[in-house]
Design a protein around this motif. Structure first.
Motif, short mmCIF file in Angstrom:
data_model
loop_
_atom_site.label_atom_id
_atom_site.label_comp_id
_atom_site.label_asym_id
_atom_site.label_seq_id
_atom_site.Cartn_x
_atom_site.Cartn_y
_atom_site.Cartn_z
N GLN A 164 0.83 -1.21 0.00
CA GLN A 164 0.00 0.00 0.00
C GLN A 164 0.87 1.27 0.00
N VAL A 165 1.96 1.24 0.75
CA VAL A 165 2.87 2.39 0.77
C VAL A 165 3.56 2.52 -0.58
N GLN A 166 3.99 1.37 -1.14
CA GLN A 166 4.64 1.43 -2.46
C GLN A 166 3.70 2.00 -3.52
N ALA A 167 2.41 1.59 -3.47
CA ALA A 167 1.43 2.10 -4.44
C ALA A 167 1.22 3.60 -4.25
N SER A 168 1.21 4.05 -3.01
CA SER A 168 1.02 5.49 -2.74
C SER A 168 2.22 6.30 -3.24
N LEU A 169 3.41 5.75 -3.08
CA LEU A 169 4.60 6.45 -3.58
C LEU A 169 4.54 6.58 -5.11
N GLN A 170 4.12 5.51 -5.75
CA GLN A 170 4.04 5.52 -7.21
C GLN A 170 2.99 6.53 -7.67
N LYS A 171 1.84 6.53 -7.01
CA LYS A 171 0.77 7.45 -7.38
C LYS A 171 1.21 8.90 -7.12
N ALA A 172 1.89 9.11 -6.00
CA ALA A 172 2.35 10.46 -5.64
C ALA A 172 3.32 10.98 -6.70
N ALA A 173 4.25 10.12 -7.12
CA ALA A 173 5.24 10.54 -8.11
C ALA A 173 4.58 10.91 -9.43
N ILE A 174 3.58 10.13 -9.82
CA ILE A 174 2.87 10.43 -11.09
C ILE A 174 2.14 11.77 -10.96
N GLU A 175 1.46 11.95 -9.81
CA GLU A 175 0.64 13.16 -9.64
C GLU A 175 1.48 14.44 -9.65
N ILE A 176 2.71 14.36 -9.13
CA ILE A 176 3.52 15.58 -9.11
C ILE A 176 4.62 15.56 -10.19
N ASP A 177 4.52 14.55 -11.07
CA ASP A 177 5.39 14.47 -12.24
C ASP A 177 6.88 14.39 -11.88
N VAL A 178 7.18 13.45 -10.98
CA VAL A 178 8.58 13.16 -10.64
C VAL A 178 8.84 11.70 -11.03
N ASP A 179 9.95 11.45 -11.73
CA ASP A 179 10.29 10.07 -12.12
C ASP A 179 10.62 9.26 -10.88
N LEU A 180 10.04 8.06 -10.81
CA LEU A 180 10.27 7.19 -9.66
C LEU A 180 10.62 5.80 -10.17
#
Ligand SMILES: [Zn+2]
Length: 267
Positions: free
Chosen positions: A131-147
């Motif tokens: 769940q934390v990994q999914a949130s990190l991925q979603k956060a990066a997409i939303e603020i347009d940072v490569d993860l």
């Protein structure tokens, strides 16, 4: 929901315009300095690994006290942030990574958070919360940072850096990044049944991957310059985690039965 954030020194958190209450929390492993922030009805406990003294040599960080404090404060989810070295030439300086696995090459850290009153055989197949990994991925997409996701972290004692031969071995074994602080906290938080994820900033290519030797001044300047992206993804992910709540995640829900010494009932 109550969350924990272990902030690396690259995160200044100066952009956070939130009132912080400083607390000293006593645990069986020692006192921990934390800052409580209240955001939209959720409590977030911020901890620096060095706690009162920072920076602190990685082997001297009181990781057991920090993790025990989270359990005492009923924190259900913890996000760690860290600075790592890259074991792959394609993971360049400045890359933000989300950890999925670790390989433990530490040898001088306490192996468990439990003491002489028992221990647990704890499942560690998937050490980081999905769940934390999914949130990190979603956060990066939303603020347009490569993860970079699905990263395998190699934990070593430090504080020295690795030799070129060690870096070749870690890379051959499947490691993507290497660091000094990440493994112990992942183990103890899982033993305590707390969801945990980790976000890293690549600050340098590890030994032998670059023609130059590792220069701490360059790394320090780099951390200051690129810590902002790490901070943005971390704070966004925490916001997403508080929105979904953590009750339904069972990743750390069965950390194993407590194994008490056989003589304990005979006393
Ligand atoms: Zn979880």
């Amino acid at each position: 929901m109550t969350l924990g954030l272990i902030a690396t020194s690259s995160m200044g958190l100066d952009s956070l315009d939130i009132e912080r209450e400083t607390l000293y929390v006593p645990t069986r492993w020692g006192d921990v300095l934390t800052q409580r922030m209240r955001v939209d009805g959720d409590d977030i406990y911020l901890v620096r690994r060095g706690s009162i003294r920072h920076p602190l040599e990685p082997g001297l960080i009181n990781t057991r006290a920090i993790c025990a404090m989270f359990a005492q404060l009923d924190v259900r989810t913890v996000l760690s942030t860290c600075v790592v070295g890259s074991l792959r030439r394609d993971l360049q300086e400045g890359t933000i990574v989300s950890l999925q696995q670790f390989i433990d090459f530490t040898s001088h850290r306490p192996r468990t958070i439990f003491a002489d009153d028992g221990f647990r055989f704890t499942d560690m197949s998937e050490p980081y919360c999905p769940q934390v990994q999914a949130s990190l991925q979603k956060a990066a997409i939303e603020i347009d940072v490569d993860l970079e996701t699905a990263i395998c972290y190699v934990g070593v004692d430090g504080p020295r850096y690795e030799t070129a031969a060690e870096v070749r071995i870690y890379s051959l074994l499947g490691g993507d990044v290497v660091g000094h602080t990440g493994v112990a906290e992942a183990i103890y938080l899982r033993e305590l049944g707390i969801c945990h994820g980790a976000l890293g900033l690549v600050a340098n290519l590890a030994a032998g991957l670059n023609a130059d030797s590792i220069d701490n001044e360059v790394i320090g300047a780099f951390r200051q310059e690129h810590g902002e992206h790490l901070e943005q993804v971390a704070l966004k992910a925490i916001g997403l985690l508080t929105d979904i709540g953590g009750d339904e995640c069972q990743c750390a829900g069965a950390p194993g039965a407590l194994q008490s010494p056989p003589w304990i009932d005979a006393r």
